[in-house]
Design a protein around this motif. Structure first.
Motif, PDB file in Angstrom:
ATOM      1  N   GLU A  50       0.925  -1.047   0.092  1.00  0.00           N
ATOM      2  CA  GLU A  50      -0.043  -0.003  -0.043  1.00  0.00           C
ATOM      3  C   GLU A  50       0.848   1.282   0.028  1.00  0.00           C
ATOM      4  O   GLU A  50       0.625   2.422  -0.904  1.00  0.00           O
ATOM      5  N   SER A  56      -4.994   2.305  -0.963  1.00  0.00           N
ATOM      6  CA  SER A  56      -5.391   1.605   0.303  1.00  0.00           C
ATOM      7  C   SER A  56      -6.239   0.250  -0.298  1.00  0.00           C
ATOM      8  O   SER A  56      -6.940   0.652  -1.195  1.00  0.00           O
ATOM      9  N   ASP A  58      -8.659  -2.836   0.911  1.00  0.00           N
ATOM     10  CA  ASP A  58      -9.682  -3.241   2.032  1.00  0.00           C
ATOM     11  C   ASP A  58      -9.091  -4.573   2.543  1.00  0.00           C
ATOM     12  O   ASP A  58      -8.519  -5.325   1.844  1.00  0.00           O
ATOM     13  N   ASP A  60     -10.455  -6.862   3.533  1.00  0.00           N
ATOM     14  CA  ASP A  60     -11.225  -8.339   3.287  1.00  0.00           C
ATOM     15  C   ASP A  60     -10.512  -8.899   2.019  1.00  0.00           C
ATOM     16  O   ASP A  60     -10.734 -10.021   1.745  1.00  0.00           O
ATOM     17  N   GLU A  61      -9.461  -8.075   1.237  1.00  0.00           N
ATOM     18  CA  GLU A  61      -8.609  -8.493   0.108  1.00  0.00           C
ATOM     19  C   GLU A  61      -7.591  -9.315   0.672  1.00  0.00           C
ATOM     20  O   GLU A  61      -6.919 -10.339  -0.224  1.00  0.00           O
TER      21      GLU A  61
END
Length: 86
Positions: A50, A56, A58, A60-61
């Protein structure tokens, strides 16, 4: 979508440095589990990429961060989304 292949070499370098593994031992599809990468190290990897790409992603990735190719795809999507937002 941006081409994930453009991110592979830098991601390989980041992983090689973090895990102290020669980059030539990492293929695009070497499973991180086979390298002994922990979930904490995956979070650190996500943070590093990042910063490296100014995006950015998430959290959840994380489940997609299973190999270099998966990381490259996630980053390519994040870069494209950022450019689309302007």
């Amino acid at each position: 979508m941006a081409d994930p292949a453009g991110y592979v070499d830098e991601i390989r370098r980041i992983i090689s440095f973090a895990l102290e593994i020669p980059p030539e031992q990492l293929t695009d599809t070497t499973p991180f589990d086979d390298l002994g990468m922990t979930s904490r190290q995956r979070i650190q990897l996500l943070s590093r990429v990042e910063v490296a790409y100014g995006v950015s992603v998430d959290v959840d990735e994380l489940e997609r961060l299973v190999d270099i190719r998966g990381v490259a795809e996630v980053i390519a999507e994040a870069v494209e989304a950022q450019h689309a937002r302007g």
